[in-house]
Motif scaffolding. Structure first.
Motif, mmCIF file in Angstrom:
data_model
loop_
_atom_site.group_PDB
_atom_site.id
_atom_site.type_symbol
_atom_site.label_atom_id
_atom_site.label_comp_id
_atom_site.label_asym_id
_atom_site.label_seq_id
_atom_site.Cartn_x
_atom_site.Cartn_y
_atom_site.Cartn_z
ATOM 1 N N GLN A 1 2.633 2.459 -6.491
ATOM 2 C CA GLN A 1 2.567 1.462 -5.528
ATOM 3 C C GLN A 1 1.503 1.313 -4.625
ATOM 4 O O GLN A 1 0.889 0.468 -4.607
ATOM 5 C CB GLN A 1 3.710 1.767 -4.732
ATOM 6 C CG GLN A 1 5.110 1.478 -5.154
ATOM 7 C CD GLN A 1 6.353 2.096 -4.223
ATOM 8 O OE1 GLN A 1 6.277 2.226 -3.112
ATOM 9 N NE2 GLN A 1 7.622 1.868 -4.774
ATOM 10 N N LEU A 2 0.789 2.594 -4.456
ATOM 11 C CA LEU A 2 -0.525 2.504 -3.701
ATOM 12 C C LEU A 2 -1.604 1.961 -4.588
ATOM 13 O O LEU A 2 -2.535 0.785 -4.314
ATOM 14 C CB LEU A 2 -0.899 4.002 -3.484
ATOM 15 C CG LEU A 2 -2.698 4.131 -3.015
ATOM 16 C CD1 LEU A 2 -2.712 3.437 -1.831
ATOM 17 C CD2 LEU A 2 -2.620 5.935 -2.802
ATOM 18 N N ILE A 3 -1.845 2.127 -5.939
ATOM 19 C CA ILE A 3 -2.585 1.548 -6.802
ATOM 20 C C ILE A 3 -2.121 0.166 -7.048
ATOM 21 O O ILE A 3 -3.221 -0.666 -7.099
ATOM 22 C CB ILE A 3 -2.806 2.441 -8.147
ATOM 23 C CG1 ILE A 3 -3.013 3.767 -7.925
ATOM 24 C CG2 ILE A 3 -3.730 1.787 -9.139
ATOM 25 C CD1 ILE A 3 -4.410 4.086 -7.453
ATOM 26 N N GLY A 4 -1.057 -0.023 -7.319
ATOM 27 C CA GLY A 4 -0.562 -1.571 -7.626
ATOM 28 C C GLY A 4 -0.994 -2.677 -6.267
ATOM 29 O O GLY A 4 -0.686 -3.617 -6.658
ATOM 30 N N SER A 5 -0.874 -1.808 -5.049
ATOM 31 C CA SER A 5 -1.272 -2.654 -3.966
ATOM 32 C C SER A 5 -2.418 -3.625 -3.891
ATOM 33 O O SER A 5 -2.686 -4.440 -3.154
ATOM 34 C CB SER A 5 -1.145 -1.875 -2.542
ATOM 35 O OG SER A 5 -2.089 -0.935 -2.643
ATOM 36 N N ALA A 6 -3.597 -2.794 -4.578
ATOM 37 C CA ALA A 6 -4.679 -3.816 -4.893
ATOM 38 C C ALA A 6 -4.452 -4.782 -5.899
ATOM 39 O O ALA A 6 -4.093 -4.885 -6.713
ATOM 40 C CB ALA A 6 -5.733 -2.542 -5.349
ATOM 41 N N LYS A 7 -4.915 -6.086 -5.261
ATOM 42 C CA LYS A 7 -4.636 -7.284 -6.235
ATOM 43 C C LYS A 7 -5.435 -7.440 -7.294
ATOM 44 O O LYS A 7 -5.182 -8.109 -8.475
ATOM 45 C CB LYS A 7 -4.801 -8.376 -5.375
ATOM 46 C CG LYS A 7 -3.887 -8.517 -4.033
ATOM 47 C CD LYS A 7 -4.097 -9.473 -3.031
ATOM 48 C CE LYS A 7 -3.235 -9.473 -1.945
ATOM 49 N NZ LYS A 7 -3.829 -10.694 -0.974
ATOM 50 N N THR A 8 -6.841 -6.743 -7.478
ATOM 51 C CA THR A 8 -7.684 -6.901 -8.421
ATOM 52 C C THR A 8 -7.934 -5.444 -9.020
ATOM 53 O O THR A 8 -7.926 -4.547 -8.584
ATOM 54 C CB THR A 8 -8.990 -7.368 -7.981
ATOM 55 O OG1 THR A 8 -9.539 -6.661 -7.130
ATOM 56 C CG2 THR A 8 -8.691 -8.969 -7.332
ATOM 57 N N LEU A 9 -8.257 -5.551 -10.443
ATOM 58 C CA LEU A 9 -8.655 -4.647 -10.950
ATOM 59 C C LEU A 9 -9.745 -3.684 -10.540
ATOM 60 O O LEU A 9 -10.029 -2.640 -10.626
ATOM 61 C CB LEU A 9 -8.769 -4.544 -12.678
ATOM 62 C CG LEU A 9 -9.060 -3.487 -13.543
ATOM 63 C CD1 LEU A 9 -7.862 -2.623 -13.543
ATOM 64 C CD2 LEU A 9 -9.309 -3.819 -15.055
ATOM 65 N N THR A 10 -10.847 -4.448 -10.068
ATOM 66 C CA THR A 10 -11.982 -3.998 -9.350
ATOM 67 C C THR A 10 -11.485 -3.111 -8.394
ATOM 68 O O THR A 10 -11.944 -2.258 -8.186
ATOM 69 C CB THR A 10 -12.954 -5.285 -8.936
ATOM 70 O OG1 THR A 10 -13.146 -5.910 -9.983
ATOM 71 C CG2 THR A 10 -13.901 -4.613 -8.372
ATOM 72 N N ALA A 11 -10.670 -3.739 -7.461
ATOM 73 C CA ALA A 11 -10.200 -2.928 -6.290
ATOM 74 C C ALA A 11 -9.588 -1.481 -6.800
ATOM 75 O O ALA A 11 -9.631 -0.657 -5.966
ATOM 76 C CB ALA A 11 -9.440 -3.751 -5.084
ATOM 77 N N ARG A 12 -8.711 -1.805 -7.751
ATOM 78 C CA ARG A 12 -7.767 -0.488 -8.126
ATOM 79 C C ARG A 12 -8.765 0.484 -8.634
ATOM 80 O O ARG A 12 -8.448 1.675 -8.456
ATOM 81 C CB ARG A 12 -6.898 -1.014 -9.303
ATOM 82 C CG ARG A 12 -5.744 -1.855 -8.439
ATOM 83 C CD ARG A 12 -4.460 -1.980 -9.590
ATOM 84 N NE ARG A 12 -4.803 -2.769 -10.744
ATOM 85 C CZ ARG A 12 -4.790 -4.189 -10.849
ATOM 86 N NH1 ARG A 12 -4.089 -4.782 -10.155
ATOM 87 N NH2 ARG A 12 -4.982 -4.686 -12.067
ATOM 88 N N GLU A 13 -9.701 0.088 -9.583
ATOM 89 C CA GLU A 13 -10.642 1.207 -9.905
ATOM 90 C C GLU A 13 -11.415 1.729 -8.827
ATOM 91 O O GLU A 13 -11.535 3.054 -8.770
ATOM 92 C CB GLU A 13 -11.740 0.620 -11.101
ATOM 93 C CG GLU A 13 -10.831 0.065 -12.215
ATOM 94 C CD GLU A 13 -11.651 -0.179 -13.305
ATOM 95 O OE1 GLU A 13 -13.149 -0.158 -13.199
ATOM 96 O OE2 GLU A 13 -11.415 -0.564 -14.519
#
Length: 508
Positions: A209-221
């Motif tokens: 949920q923490l990783i998925g809260s970032a909307k873009t793959l750039t922010a998740r990485e």
């Protein structure tokens, strides 16, 4: 203009392409087995000697790892980090020409929960890496990424750094180590291993949920990289290591340099791509593989059977345009195929970057990346102009209603017991802290800070990452707790600012 009647009878010159049938450029005798660059052909023995010498020359040139120090090797299972482990093994062997003098340990971060791997796949990967680590004979620690949710707030606090050592002290330490080694005082460490603890399914869901809260793959990485670094630093501190060795190679650093510029991390390039990084104070990050290209590492691992384990990441099997990191990597790799000096040119540029001798306070450092805040600038800067433009673009027009334009940062709802009764939550209901009655809220309530307040504690790049998150509530508690502490400290400083003496008033 080309001439119509001009004759071209001269033979075309053929460009001579290096091949493996040439002789080695070093020994001039052996048949070349590998072509690193145009004209650089090495036989098997010379290539191994060249590879080993480059690793030890990098450590010897910088002299930041002292004899007898405990160094933690961050091994992810990829070719670069496994090659780094192989070089440390080679340097500590009995027949080494210039033997390494530090005490290594290994740490592996299991990120399977963040990328959606099943429990069986994670166990299989851990078992493969455990076999590699046991063969090295070094103590190793297997850590699940879910443990980042339970870290203490001290991870994002810069610890006091040890006293700086000079070149003379390094030579003295080497002489002392050699004397103790000749007397037989040094004893090999027994191998210790820490297996991956059983991860609860609820923790894995919270991490996802923490990783998925970032909307873009750039922010998740970017968020995953920050959490991984926090967990590595915490492991090094808790196990008593003073250096953390990373496996970033030249190709990866070239991609990272351009990516960091695109993400607004230009002020932190020297720390993100340099050989040493002391942003955490007591734990220094070093990158001894930064002189190797990905091609050299792949050749060495293949020719000398260095084992590695494939680990899927967030960007695995995604398009080149899915994130800034993937797009930059694709651009650099494709350009390197046609222009072989691309990576080396970008890398040499990163070598010229100098670290700023900043003595920033805890409150002047980013809450996530621990670098000096590049957002704390004067009002006439370009950064402030960008913020003003963003605020003006979000300002509600006179004819718009409140229903048409939602609030960007709604205030958090206070607990009913505190908001209605006006009692301090830490006093058991018997006393009043004095702020609840005045509408300021409880002094010790664990409220989650607003996005605007959290942004004031972040650098520009981390602000963009937090901006892409759907909810700041998903951040680990140790980050939110440190944010609350810094906000209370800043508020307290503002309240007593008129009673503080300025630096220029000391002589009055």
């Amino acid at each position: 203009m080309c001439q119509v009647d001009e004759d071209y009878h001269g033979p075309l010159k053929r460009v001579e392409v290096p091949s493996v049938s040439k002789k080695c450029v070093k020994c001039k005798e052996g048949t070349a087995a590998v072509v690193i660059r145009a004209g650089d052909t090495y036989c098997r023995g010379c290539f191994k000697e060249y590879f080993i010498h480059k690793f030890r020359a990098m450590l010897g040139k910088n002299r930041v790892i002292f004899p007898g120090e405990k160094v933690l090797l961050a091994v992810s299972g990829g070719p670069s980090s496994c090659s780094m482990l192989s070089q440390v093994q080679e340097g500590l062997s009995q027949n080494a020409h210039k033997k390494l003098r530090f005490l290594p340990g290994i740490v592996f971060i299991d990120e399977g929960g963040a990328v959606g791997q099943s429990a069986e796949e994670r166990r299989k990967t851990v078992a493969e890496l455990q076999a590699v680590f046991k063969a090295s004979g070094f103590p190793f620690h297997m850590v699940a990424l879910e443990q980042v949710l339970d870290l203490p707030s001290s991870v994002v606090v810069m610890a006091p750094s040890p006293s700086e050592r000079t070149a003379c002290s390094y030579k003295a330490a080497v002489d002392q180590f050699i004397q103790s080694d000749s007397r037989g005082c040094s004893t090999p460490r027994e191998q210790e291993e820490t297996s991956t603890p059983d991860v609860q399914e609820s923790h894995t869901q919270l991490l996802q949920q923490l990783i998925g809260s970032a909307k873009t793959l750039t922010a998740r990485e970017d968020l995953l990289n920050t959490l991984r670094q926090h967990l590595l630093v915490h492991t090094a501190r808790s196990e008593g290591y003073s250096k953390l060795m990373l496996g970033d190679n030249c190709t990866r650093l070239a991609v990272k340099l351009l990516t960091s510029i695109s993400l607004g991390r230009g002020a932190q390039l020297a720390q993100d791509t340099g050989f040493s990084d002391s942003r955490y104070g007591d734990i220094m990050l070093v990158r001894p593989m930064r002189d190797y290209s990905a091609k050299e590492i792949a050749y060495y691992n293949h020719m000398f059977s260095v084992p590695s384990v494939f680990m899927p990441s967030l960007g695995t099997k995604t398009k080149d345009t899915s994130s800034i990191q993937r797009l930059t990597e694709s651009f650099v790799i494709k350009l390197q195929a046609d222009f072989p000096s691309t990576v080396s040119t970008i890398y040499r540029t990163s070598e010229k970057l100098q670290k700023s001798s900043s003595t920033a306070d805890q409150c002047d450092r980013c809450l996530l990346c621990m670098c000096a805040l590049d957002s704390a600038v004067e009002n006439s800067s370009a950064f402030k102009a960008t913020l003003i433009s963003e605020q003006l673009s979000q300002t509600k027009s006179p004819g718009a209603t409140s229903a048409e334009i939602p609030r960007q940062n709604p205030a958090p709802v206070e607990p009913e017991s505190t908001a209605l009764s006006g009692q301090c939550c830490s006093s058991g209901g018997g006393e009043d802290c004095g702020k609840a009655a005045g509408g300021g809220g409880c002094c010790s309530s664990a409220k989650i800070p607003e996005t605007t307040d959290l942004k004031s504690l972040l650098c520009y790049s981390c602000q963009l990452t937090v901006k892409d998150m759907s909810s700041v509530e998903r951040l680990p508690q140790y980050i939110l707790s440190e944010a609350q502490r810094r906000q209370r400290r800043s508020q307290m400083r503002e309240e007593i600012s008129e009673f503080l003496l300025d630096g220029g008033d000391d002589g009055d």
